[in-house]
Design an enzyme around this catalytic site. Structure first.
Site, PDB file in Angstrom:
ATOM      1  N   LYS A  36      19.369  53.000  66.540  1.00  0.00           N
ATOM      2  CA  LYS A  36      18.540  54.108  66.054  1.00  0.00           C
ATOM      3  C   LYS A  36      17.517  54.523  67.108  1.00  0.00           C
ATOM      4  CE  LYS A  36      18.906  52.800  61.164  1.00  0.00           C
ATOM      5  NZ  LYS A  36      18.172  52.259  59.995  1.00  0.00           N
ATOM      6  N   SER A  65      14.830  44.227  61.175  1.00  0.00           N
ATOM      7  CA  SER A  65      14.628  44.203  62.627  1.00  0.00           C
ATOM      8  C   SER A  65      13.858  45.434  63.062  1.00  0.00           C
ATOM      9  CB  SER A  65      15.976  44.150  63.364  1.00  0.00           C
ATOM     10  OG  SER A  65      16.620  42.918  63.126  1.00  0.00           O
ATOM     11  N   VAL A  79      13.994  50.848  63.144  1.00  0.00           N
ATOM     12  CA  VAL A  79      13.898  49.775  62.146  1.00  0.00           C
ATOM     13  C   VAL A  79      15.151  49.770  61.281  1.00  0.00           C
ATOM     14  CG1 VAL A  79      12.475  48.736  60.333  1.00  0.00           C
ATOM     15  CG2 VAL A  79      11.408  50.254  62.023  1.00  0.00           C
ATOM     16  N   ASP A  80      15.603  48.566  60.914  1.00  0.00           N
ATOM     17  CA  ASP A  80      16.725  48.486  59.989  1.00  0.00           C
ATOM     18  C   ASP A  80      16.564  47.284  59.068  1.00  0.00           C
ATOM     19  OD1 ASP A  80      19.459  49.736  59.397  1.00  0.00           O
ATOM     20  OD2 ASP A  80      19.911  47.595  59.461  1.00  0.00           O
ATOM     21  N   THR A  81      16.852  47.497  57.799  1.00  0.00           N
ATOM     22  CA  THR A  81      16.762  46.436  56.795  1.00  0.00           C
ATOM     23  C   THR A  81      18.138  46.177  56.201  1.00  0.00           C
ATOM     24  OG1 THR A  81      14.482  47.027  56.242  1.00  0.00           O
ATOM     25  CG2 THR A  81      15.691  45.719  54.622  1.00  0.00           C
TER      26      THR A  81
END
Length: 198
Positions: free
Chosen positions: A58, A111, A74-76
């Site tokens: 991203k 992250s 950001v990634d969840t």
């Protein structure tokens, strides 16, 4: 190290939850640009690795057209064992997720990737939080699915809403489960930007 204005920061996300969490610690990025990337997991990819790859992808996608900016990606990811639970695209997928999580522990990986201009430096932090749901009744599952709170949520979970009553315990970062680990994000950004918490 020179401290910079937050106008030089791009958030590679349009998530209202992440924007609100950043505002909570007085961070308002200069630009908010969602990244359109392929979010399909690789074969046998582990949840943590997937979370890191997505956050990095991203940030890189947005910085490719904005090379002079810092970019925060950001990634969840919600995972049950090694199984990655993606955002449910329909109520059937949401039901599968919520039934899988019922009465079980699961992990939430978030992250954060900060790229400096021209990708001269790359900082990545991953926070893992363990969450356990109570065993859900058929009525609870029915009501939750009808609420549609599962839409656009990793693993179909929204613990800020109705799913909050399903949580027996949470070990780790609550803000990370919502979508952004505040402590780690603050530590990364405070190395480069001038902003006040108070």
């Amino acid at each position: 190290m020179t401290e910079r204005s937050l106008n030089n920061l791009i958030l590679a996300s349009s998530s209202k939850r992440r924007i609100a969490l950043l505002k909570q610690i007085n961070i308002e990025p200069g630009l908010i640009l969602p990244a359109d990337i392929d979010e399909a997991p690789l074969k046998k990819e582990l949840p943590k690795d997937y979370s890191i790859r997505m956050a990095k992808s991203k940030a890189e996608k947005i910085q490719s057209s904005n090379p002079n900016y810092f970019v925060l990606g950001v990634d969840t990811v919600v995972a049950c064992g090694r199984r990655i639970l993606l955002k449910a695209e329909n109520v059937e997928q949401a039901e599968k997720c919520i039934r899988l999580l019922s009465g079980r522990r699961h992990r939430v990986y978030t992250s954060v990737c900060l790229l400096t201009p021209d990708q001269s430096k790359q900082h990545i932090r991953t926070v893992v939080t363990i969450v356990k749901f109570k065993r859900l009744s058929e009525q609870e599952i029915k009501y939750y699915l009808a609420s549609e709170e599962w839409k656009n949520r990793a693993g179909g979970c929204n613990i800020q809403g109705l799913a909050g009553v399903f949580v027996l315990f949470l070990r780790g970062s609550y803000s990370s489960v919502i979508g952004l680990p505040l402590h780690e994000t603050y530590c990364l950004l405070s190395n480069y930007f001038n902003f006040n918490l108070y």
